[in-house]
Design an enzyme around this catalytic site. Structure first.
Site, PDB file in Angstrom:
ATOM      1  CD  GLU A  91      -3.793   2.239  -3.190  1.00  0.00           C
ATOM      2  OE1 GLU A  91      -4.066   1.022  -3.153  1.00  0.00           O
ATOM      3  OE2 GLU A  91      -4.067   2.980  -4.151  1.00  0.00           O
ATOM      4  CB  SER A 141      -9.540  -7.660   1.814  1.00  0.00           C
ATOM      5  OG  SER A 141      -9.367  -7.540   0.431  1.00  0.00           O
ATOM      6  CB  CYS A 162      -3.814  -1.662 -10.278  1.00  0.00           C
ATOM      7  SG  CYS A 162      -3.788  -3.393 -10.181  1.00  0.00           S
ATOM      8  CB  SER A 172      -4.215  -9.879   0.366  1.00  0.00           C
ATOM      9  OG  SER A 172      -5.493  -9.585   0.867  1.00  0.00           O
ATOM     10  CG  HIS A 186      -1.780  -1.102   1.423  1.00  0.00           C
ATOM     11  ND1 HIS A 186      -2.543  -1.589   0.406  1.00  0.00           N
ATOM     12  CD2 HIS A 186      -2.067  -1.862   2.504  1.00  0.00           C
ATOM     13  CE1 HIS A 186      -3.259  -2.614   0.853  1.00  0.00           C
ATOM     14  NE2 HIS A 186      -2.987  -2.803   2.116  1.00  0.00           N
ATOM     15  CG  HIS A 239      -7.370   1.048   1.647  1.00  0.00           C
ATOM     16  ND1 HIS A 239      -6.067   1.006   1.215  1.00  0.00           N
ATOM     17  CD2 HIS A 239      -7.852  -0.217   1.532  1.00  0.00           C
ATOM     18  CE1 HIS A 239      -5.786  -0.228   0.820  1.00  0.00           C
ATOM     19  NE2 HIS A 239      -6.858  -0.991   1.015  1.00  0.00           N
TER      20      HIS A 239
HETATM   21  S1  SF4 Z   1      -0.875  -4.976  -8.190  1.00  0.00           S
HETATM   22 FE1  SF4 Z   1      -2.634  -3.591  -8.103  1.00  0.00          FE
HETATM   23  S2  SF4 Z   1      -3.956  -4.431  -6.504  1.00  0.00           S
HETATM   24 FE2  SF4 Z   1      -1.957  -5.350  -6.228  1.00  0.00          FE
HETATM   25  S3  SF4 Z   1      -0.935  -4.046  -4.737  1.00  0.00           S
HETATM   26 FE3  SF4 Z   1      -0.359  -3.301  -6.776  1.00  0.00          FE
HETATM   27  S4  SF4 Z   1      -1.830  -1.728  -7.218  1.00  0.00           S
HETATM   28 FE4  SF4 Z   1      -2.670  -2.874  -5.509  1.00  0.00          FE
END
Ligand code: SF4
Length: 576
Positions: A129, A221, A193, A265, A77, A127
């Site tokens: 992050e 999560s 992402c 995760s 994060h 969160h």
């Molecule tokens: S790959 Fe995507 S979901 Fe996984 S930690 Fe990185 S940003 Fe977050």
């Protein structure tokens, strides 16, 4: 009943990278304490495993008592610059496992804050992050979670919009649209992402296709909750579960097609246990096929199937060596292999050795029962070998002692290799050697025939098949083995290289079997036994978690190569 596992289920790149970083540090920490800044992943079982390897989660650097002697791992994060500064000043060595994709969003925010933009972060303010991202806005950023929040924003001149990496794509688009109504010149970055995006697209497809959906992962999560949300929106019965235990007593028979996905995760072995439990819950015992399948899986789970496999390989080895079939030799191999498998599993179960295995629940629940049957089997094998002759008895006793010693602690905890089983790759070699001796050498001793080239072929045949099966199981268990610090062959050299080695062994087995009859070493049976390596070659493709089979099913499929050997011998006897 059909079970479909999402391609994207389980660890994403960022989480896998963070876990690997921590485990890597654990290998070479040399007495330094290892901490993670917050729990590395949202999974209590994994956190416990990490704890057992001396890796502790802290919420603040102040909790670290000896900072000069500690590593602090920043999880995927990421963290705010202020926090990073504070950690640095404390003297703790920082290991940065921030996901590169999160790092990219941090860089965008840093740049636009310096250019005097107001940065809007679409995400959950609680969160970690988002908390870290906001730290890059110099206190001038705005966090919004909903379209309603976006509506309340005033028109702004210089505004930049980013999203938390695990946001819902469609919802983010709506937020952006709302902001652009008042601030059309807003600079927008699509920072969700790709892994999250693929996961979300797949769960929607899966929900449309299947009758019910299971989403596996922590209730805390964010990305797992979002997956459950998306499936629910498709009006399909959706079950958000953390472990397989939550499936117990649920009636799944109304669902013909069940889809499974998991958060970024969620470890592989938890997904495997869920598949296993769903498979079992969906079997209809009243139907003959369901009952047979259940019985077969049960025999795999309680280690009776490999015992039957040992009997089959012994029959094949005796036939290859032209030794008259002896029921006592077959029974000795079968009892011995069963006893060794069970005793070694019981030995490991005390130290989280069974975590991740589909046998975990059964071995913990019926430990005494397993112990009694294993000791009884070993006694039966020894008694039968004594009837066969003193030499056979002494030889088997030595083998049994070596088998039990293999998993026992010989050196104190401070040593890296405390038992023989800690030696990298030793498990596969010793297991295959024990099977080779039980199936090919012990019957030879009993028959009092001299060893020859056929003995080497019989030994190589058994050794090769058992080695391949054992290494393939290790490929499937790679993630839990890594967390537990087990140095199996795939953990050391990687999945791809292990598969190459296994293919080479299969080719060698095929060549040996094809040349041994023309060379005059074995009967023509060796031609027919090529079915076994060929079958296992096909299994190499099946033994991928993405195939959506449970661990017990896959192990059973692999062990069927032994049964095929026995069937081939019977067909051969029948034909000649
Ligand atoms: S790959 Fe995507 S979901 Fe996984 S930690 Fe990185 S940003 Fe977050």
């Amino acid at each position: 009943m059909e079970i479909k596992l999402a391609e994207t289920a389980g660890f994403c790149m960022g989480v896998r990278r963070a876990v690997d970083t921590v485990l890597d540090i654990a290998q070479r920490a040399k007495g330094r304490r290892i901490y993670t800044y917050g729990p590395l992943i949202h999974n209590p079982q994994t956190i416990d495993l990490l704890k057992s390897r001396g890796i502790t989660a802290v919420e603040s650097v102040d909790e670290i008592t000896d900072p000069k002697n500690a590593f602090l791992v920043v999880r995927a994060h990421g963290i705010a610059p202020d926090e990073r500064k504070k950690i640095r000043e404390s003297g703790v060595k920082i290991i940065d496992a921030t996901c590169p994709k999160v790092g990219y969003v941090q860089a965008i925010i840093k740049k636009h804050t310096a250019l005097n933009y107001t940065v809007i972060i679409a995400g959950d303010r609680r969160h970690p992050e988002v908390d870290g991202l906001w730290g890059y806005t110099n206190g001038r950023g705005i966090i919004i979670a909903t379209v309603e929040d976006a509506e309340k924003l005033p028109p702004m001149e210089r505004v930049c919009i980013v999203a938390q990496t695990t946001q819902n794509t469609k919802y983010y688009d709506r937020i952006v649209k709302k902001i652009q109504e008042k601030s059309p010149q807003a600079v927008v970055f699509h920072t969700i992402c790709s892994s999250t995006q693929r996961r979300q697209e797949e769960i929607i497809r899966l929900a449309r296709e299947m009758d019910a959906i299971f989403v596996v992962g922590g209730r805390n999560s964010a990305n797992t909750c979002r997956l459950a949300d998306l499936a629910q929106k498709e009006n399909k019965p959706t079950f958000h579960i953390e472990t397989a235990r939550e499936i117990k007593n649920r009636d799944l028979t109304p669902y013909a097609k069940i889809g499974i996905s998991a958060g970024a995760s969620t470890p592989n072995w938890i997904i495997g246990q869920v598949i296993d439990t769903i498979e079992e819950a969906c079997m209809v015992p009243r139907k003959k096929a369901g009952l047979l399948l259940k019985l077969w899986l049960w025999s795999v789970r309680v280690d009776l199937y490999p015992a039957l496999g040992a009997a089959c390989l012994t029959i094949a080895s005796m036939a290859l060596q032209k030794i008259p079939l002896s029921t006592s030799s077959i029974a000795i191999a079968s009892f011995f292999i069963y006893a060794m498998h069970v005793l070694n599993r019981l030995n490991r179960s005390g130290e989280s050795g069974l975590i991740g295995s589909f046998r975990e629940v059964s071995y913990r629940k019926y430990a005494r029962c397993y112990f009694a049957t294993a000791v009884g089997s070993l006694a039966a094998a020894l008694a039968l070998s004594l009837i066969n002759g003193l030499f056979s008895f002494v030889f088997l006793s030595f083998l049994a002692a070596a088998g039990v010693l293999y998993n026992m602690k010989i050196l104190p905890d401070r040593y890296r290799f405390r038992r023989l089983s800690d030696l990298p790759g030793s498990k596969n070699i010793s297991t295959a050697a024990a099977w080779g001796i039980a199936a090919a050498v012990l019957p030879l001793l009993h028959s009092q025939t001299a060893a020859g080239a056929s003995t080497a072929v019989a030994f190589a045949f058994t050794f090769g098949l058992v080695f391949i099966r054992s290494a393939m199981s290790d490929i499937m268990d790679m993630q839990s083995d890594k967390l537990l610090g087990r140095e199996t062959i795939p953990v050391i050299i990687g999945k791809e290289k292990t598969q190459i080695i296994l293919r080479v062994i299969i080719v060698i087995l095929l060549i040996v079997l094809l040349i041994s009859h023309p060379a005059g070493w074995t009967p023509a049976l060796s031609y027919f036994l090529v079915f076994c390596p060929l079958y296992i070659w096909i299994c190499l493709r099946l033994c991928d978690r993405r195939a959506g089979f449970s661990g017990a099913f896959l192990e059973g499929i692999l062990e069927t190569s032994y049964i095929i050997a026995g069937l081939v011998v019977f067909c051969w006897y029948f034909l000649i």
